[in-house]
Design a protein around this motif. Structure first.
Motif, PDB file in Angstrom:
ATOM      1  N   LEU A 297      20.518 -30.405  -7.354  1.00  0.00           N
ATOM      2  CA  LEU A 297      19.076 -30.560  -7.206  1.00  0.00           C
ATOM      3  C   LEU A 297      18.711 -32.030  -7.088  1.00  0.00           C
ATOM      4  N   GLY A 298      19.229 -32.861  -7.977  1.00  0.00           N
ATOM      5  CA  GLY A 298      18.918 -34.289  -7.931  1.00  0.00           C
ATOM      6  C   GLY A 298      19.302 -34.922  -6.608  1.00  0.00           C
ATOM      7  N   ALA A 299      20.456 -34.533  -6.070  1.00  0.00           N
ATOM      8  CA  ALA A 299      20.899 -35.076  -4.776  1.00  0.00           C
ATOM      9  C   ALA A 299      19.941 -34.659  -3.664  1.00  0.00           C
ATOM     10  N   ALA A 300      19.474 -33.408  -3.690  1.00  0.00           N
ATOM     11  CA  ALA A 300      18.547 -32.924  -2.672  1.00  0.00           C
ATOM     12  C   ALA A 300      17.212 -33.658  -2.748  1.00  0.00           C
ATOM     13  N   LEU A 301      16.724 -33.894  -3.957  1.00  0.00           N
ATOM     14  CA  LEU A 301      15.465 -34.621  -4.116  1.00  0.00           C
ATOM     15  C   LEU A 301      15.578 -36.043  -3.575  1.00  0.00           C
ATOM     16  N   GLU A 302      16.704 -36.683  -3.853  1.00  0.00           N
ATOM     17  CA  GLU A 302      16.910 -38.036  -3.339  1.00  0.00           C
ATOM     18  C   GLU A 302      17.025 -38.039  -1.820  1.00  0.00           C
ATOM     19  N   LEU A 303      17.770 -37.085  -1.266  1.00  0.00           N
ATOM     20  CA  LEU A 303      17.976 -37.018   0.181  1.00  0.00           C
ATOM     21  C   LEU A 303      16.662 -36.869   0.925  1.00  0.00           C
ATOM     22  N   HIS A 304      15.783 -36.021   0.413  1.00  0.00           N
ATOM     23  CA  HIS A 304      14.534 -35.723   1.118  1.00  0.00           C
ATOM     24  C   HIS A 304      13.342 -36.514   0.577  1.00  0.00           C
ATOM     25  N   GLY A 305      13.558 -37.337  -0.441  1.00  0.00           N
ATOM     26  CA  GLY A 305      12.459 -38.119  -1.002  1.00  0.00           C
ATOM     27  C   GLY A 305      11.393 -37.272  -1.668  1.00  0.00           C
ATOM     28  N   ILE A 306      11.780 -36.143  -2.224  1.00  0.00           N
ATOM     29  CA  ILE A 306      10.820 -35.233  -2.859  1.00  0.00           C
ATOM     30  C   ILE A 306      10.453 -35.751  -4.242  1.00  0.00           C
ATOM     31  N   ARG A 307       9.163 -35.762  -4.511  1.00  0.00           N
ATOM     32  CA  ARG A 307       8.671 -36.183  -5.818  1.00  0.00           C
ATOM     33  C   ARG A 307       8.011 -34.978  -6.489  1.00  0.00           C
ATOM     34  N   PRO A 308       8.383 -34.656  -7.721  1.00  0.00           N
ATOM     35  CA  PRO A 308       7.754 -33.540  -8.421  1.00  0.00           C
ATOM     36  C   PRO A 308       6.253 -33.749  -8.590  1.00  0.00           C
ATOM     37  N   VAL A 309       5.529 -32.646  -8.666  1.00  0.00           N
ATOM     38  CA  VAL A 309       4.083 -32.695  -8.871  1.00  0.00           C
ATOM     39  C   VAL A 309       3.805 -32.706 -10.374  1.00  0.00           C
ATOM     40  N   VAL A 310       3.269 -33.798 -10.866  1.00  0.00           N
ATOM     41  CA  VAL A 310       2.914 -33.932 -12.281  1.00  0.00           C
ATOM     42  C   VAL A 310       1.406 -33.789 -12.413  1.00  0.00           C
ATOM     43  N   ASP A 311       0.960 -32.822 -13.179  1.00  0.00           N
ATOM     44  CA  ASP A 311      -0.470 -32.568 -13.343  1.00  0.00           C
ATOM     45  C   ASP A 311      -1.110 -33.609 -14.250  1.00  0.00           C
ATOM     46  N   GLU A 312      -0.533 -33.794 -15.448  1.00  0.00           N
ATOM     47  CA  GLU A 312      -1.099 -34.727 -16.419  1.00  0.00           C
ATOM     48  C   GLU A 312      -0.017 -35.146 -17.403  1.00  0.00           C
ATOM     49  N   VAL A 313      -0.125 -36.378 -17.884  1.00  0.00           N
ATOM     50  CA  VAL A 313       0.792 -36.906 -18.881  1.00  0.00           C
ATOM     51  C   VAL A 313       0.024 -37.164 -20.175  1.00  0.00           C
ATOM     52  N   PHE A 314       0.477 -36.559 -21.271  1.00  0.00           N
ATOM     53  CA  PHE A 314      -0.136 -36.742 -22.583  1.00  0.00           C
ATOM     54  C   PHE A 314       0.774 -37.619 -23.442  1.00  0.00           C
ATOM     55  N   PRO A 315       0.213 -38.455 -24.302  1.00  0.00           N
ATOM     56  CA  PRO A 315       1.063 -39.159 -25.273  1.00  0.00           C
ATOM     57  C   PRO A 315       1.571 -38.172 -26.310  1.00  0.00           C
ATOM     58  N   ILE A 316       2.654 -38.506 -26.975  1.00  0.00           N
ATOM     59  CA  ILE A 316       3.255 -37.593 -27.948  1.00  0.00           C
ATOM     60  C   ILE A 316       2.291 -37.276 -29.097  1.00  0.00           C
ATOM     61  N   GLU A 317       1.386 -38.197 -29.402  1.00  0.00           N
ATOM     62  CA  GLU A 317       0.413 -37.948 -30.464  1.00  0.00           C
ATOM     63  C   GLU A 317      -0.556 -36.827 -30.090  1.00  0.00           C
ATOM     64  N   ARG A 318      -0.651 -36.491 -28.811  1.00  0.00           N
ATOM     65  CA  ARG A 318      -1.549 -35.419 -28.347  1.00  0.00           C
ATOM     66  C   ARG A 318      -0.749 -34.249 -27.787  1.00  0.00           C
ATOM     67  N   ALA A 319       0.414 -34.010 -28.366  1.00  0.00           N
ATOM     68  CA  ALA A 319       1.299 -32.960 -27.852  1.00  0.00           C
ATOM     69  C   ALA A 319       0.636 -31.589 -27.870  1.00  0.00           C
ATOM     70  N   ASN A 320      -0.153 -31.290 -28.900  1.00  0.00           N
ATOM     71  CA  ASN A 320      -0.815 -29.990 -28.965  1.00  0.00           C
ATOM     72  C   ASN A 320      -1.830 -29.795 -27.844  1.00  0.00           C
ATOM     73  N   GLU A 321      -2.425 -30.871 -27.368  1.00  0.00           N
ATOM     74  CA  GLU A 321      -3.330 -30.767 -26.221  1.00  0.00           C
ATOM     75  C   GLU A 321      -2.560 -30.398 -24.964  1.00  0.00           C
ATOM     76  N   ALA A 322      -1.364 -30.938 -24.826  1.00  0.00           N
ATOM     77  CA  ALA A 322      -0.519 -30.576 -23.684  1.00  0.00           C
ATOM     78  C   ALA A 322      -0.173 -29.092 -23.722  1.00  0.00           C
ATOM     79  N   LEU A 323       0.159 -28.598 -24.918  1.00  0.00           N
ATOM     80  CA  LEU A 323       0.484 -27.184 -25.075  1.00  0.00           C
ATOM     81  C   LEU A 323      -0.727 -26.317 -24.758  1.00  0.00           C
ATOM     82  N   ALA A 324      -1.906 -26.739 -25.188  1.00  0.00           N
ATOM     83  CA  ALA A 324      -3.123 -25.977 -24.916  1.00  0.00           C
ATOM     84  C   ALA A 324      -3.423 -25.925 -23.424  1.00  0.00           C
ATOM     85  N   LYS A 325      -3.169 -27.018 -22.725  1.00  0.00           N
ATOM     86  CA  LYS A 325      -3.406 -27.014 -21.281  1.00  0.00           C
ATOM     87  C   LYS A 325      -2.464 -26.041 -20.592  1.00  0.00           C
ATOM     88  N   LEU A 326      -1.215 -26.012 -21.024  1.00  0.00           N
ATOM     89  CA  LEU A 326      -0.264 -25.054 -20.459  1.00  0.00           C
ATOM     90  C   LEU A 326      -0.732 -23.631 -20.730  1.00  0.00           C
TER      91      LEU A 326
END
Length: 340
Positions: A297-326
């Motif tokens: 998978l990693g080789a394929a992503l590098e070959l095609h320049g694919i970047r994963p779609v990240v919705d939002e990044v939470f700090p670890i102090e707000r981990a429960n908010e990340a879980l609630a969003k999921l």
């Protein structure tokens, strides 16, 4: 060090607790990784709800997907050096080849196995792989489960689809978006379903030109058949489970493949086996993947320049908010926790 643990009797809204623990040290054949980011999967919500991985130990460290850098190595380690950027593997003992039952007991972040939502985690030297060079930590942290599952479902479940084949992906969670991106890079036609016009527009921005709003068209398999001239798709990436599988069996072509990877719509319903038998449909479970699959998978992503779609990044102090969003299901792509 900062560590998140699952409280035994807490409600879902505050199931994760930030704790301080001593930093571990690597033993022989092990490496210590400074985790910089970790991502969530639906199975992590099932773990919190007590519906995954058997009995959960008290104080379990959650999550399976992490990216970081090696900061110390144990005796005998030859594969890694300090400073290497790495990601975790879902089943630490599954190197390659077919899935075997004993691998399931080693899955990170479930049952009695601590996961990766901590500043420092010790791994066996064969339980990590190199992170793709073009990805940052937040992106690389999304590969271990969702990315590898999409790779396995597309290219390792049944015959590998040839360019021009049609793939149906359901929804806009991590696995589905990875599958859409990988399929397009492989020259496959992608049809997607989604629950809103806004998400369909974001799918189109990723290059998916054929999308179906399943709230407006609950019998969405009929539209799939229309789009394919009545033939059906070559492969379905089935994330819904019991609630969507019957329509997937109608949407797939004779001799096609349904890769079952999720249970978002539930379990336990009766499934009519008639279309599977009479139309020679292959239904196959995709259980994440091996270390070798993660490398590929990693080789394929590098070959095609694919970047994963990240919705939002939470700090670890707000981990429960990340879980609630999921849990709310409003994310588009992956929910990530950054660990400074």
């Amino acid at each position: 060090m900062k560590t998140v643990i699952i409280r035994k009797n807490a409600s879902e809204s505050d199931a994760w607790t930030l704790a301080e623990r001593p930093a571990p040290r690597p033993g022989p054949g092990q490496v210590l990784v400074r985790v910089r980011a970790a991502s969530l999967n639906y199975r992590d919500l099932m773990v919190v709800r007590g519906r995954y991985g058997g009995e959960r130990k008290d104080g379990l460290v959650p999550l399976s997907d992490a990216a970081g850098e090696v900061v110390a190595i144990g005796a005998g380690v030859r594969r890694w050096k300090e400073g290497d950027r790495v990601i975790s593997t879902f089943f630490p003992t599954w190197a390659s080849g077919p899935f075997r039952g004993e691998y399931r007991a080693t899955a990170l972040g479930a049952g009695g196995n601590d996961g990766v939502l901590a500043e420092h985690v010790v791994f066996g030297e064969d339980a990590i792989v190199r992170a793709p060079a073009h990805l940052g930590f937040n992106e690389a942290a999304t590969l271990t489960c969702a990315g590898v599952t999409a790779w396995t479902a597309l290219f390792e479940s049944g015959p590998r689809p040839a360019p021009g084949a049609t793939v149906l992906v359901q929804g806009t969670g991590g696995v589905s978006l990875f599958a859409a991106q990988l399929a397009r890079a492989a020259g496959l036609r992608v049809i997607a379903t989604s629950s809103s016009a806004a998400k369909i527009e974001r799918l189109r921005a990723l290059g998916v030109t054929e999308a179906i709003d399943y709230r407006k068209q609950p019998e969405w398999h009929e539209e799939v058949l229309r789009l394919t001239g009545g033939e059906g798709v070559d492969r379905v990436i089935e994330v819904g489970g019991a609630g969507t599988l019957p329509r997937s069996l109608q949407a797939v072509k004779t001799g096609g493949v349904v890769s079952l990877i999720g249970l978002l719509s539930g379990v336990g319903s009766q499934i009519d086996p008639m279309p599977i038998l009479f139309r020679a449909i292959r239904v196959e479970g995709a259980v994440v993947g091996s270390r070798q699959s993660t490398v590929e998978l990693g080789a394929a992503l590098e070959l095609h320049g694919i970047r994963p779609v990240v919705d939002e990044v939470f700090p670890i102090e707000r981990a429960n908010e990340a879980l609630a969003k999921l849990a709310a299901g409003k994310h588009f792509g992956k929910v990530v926790i950054g660990i400074d």
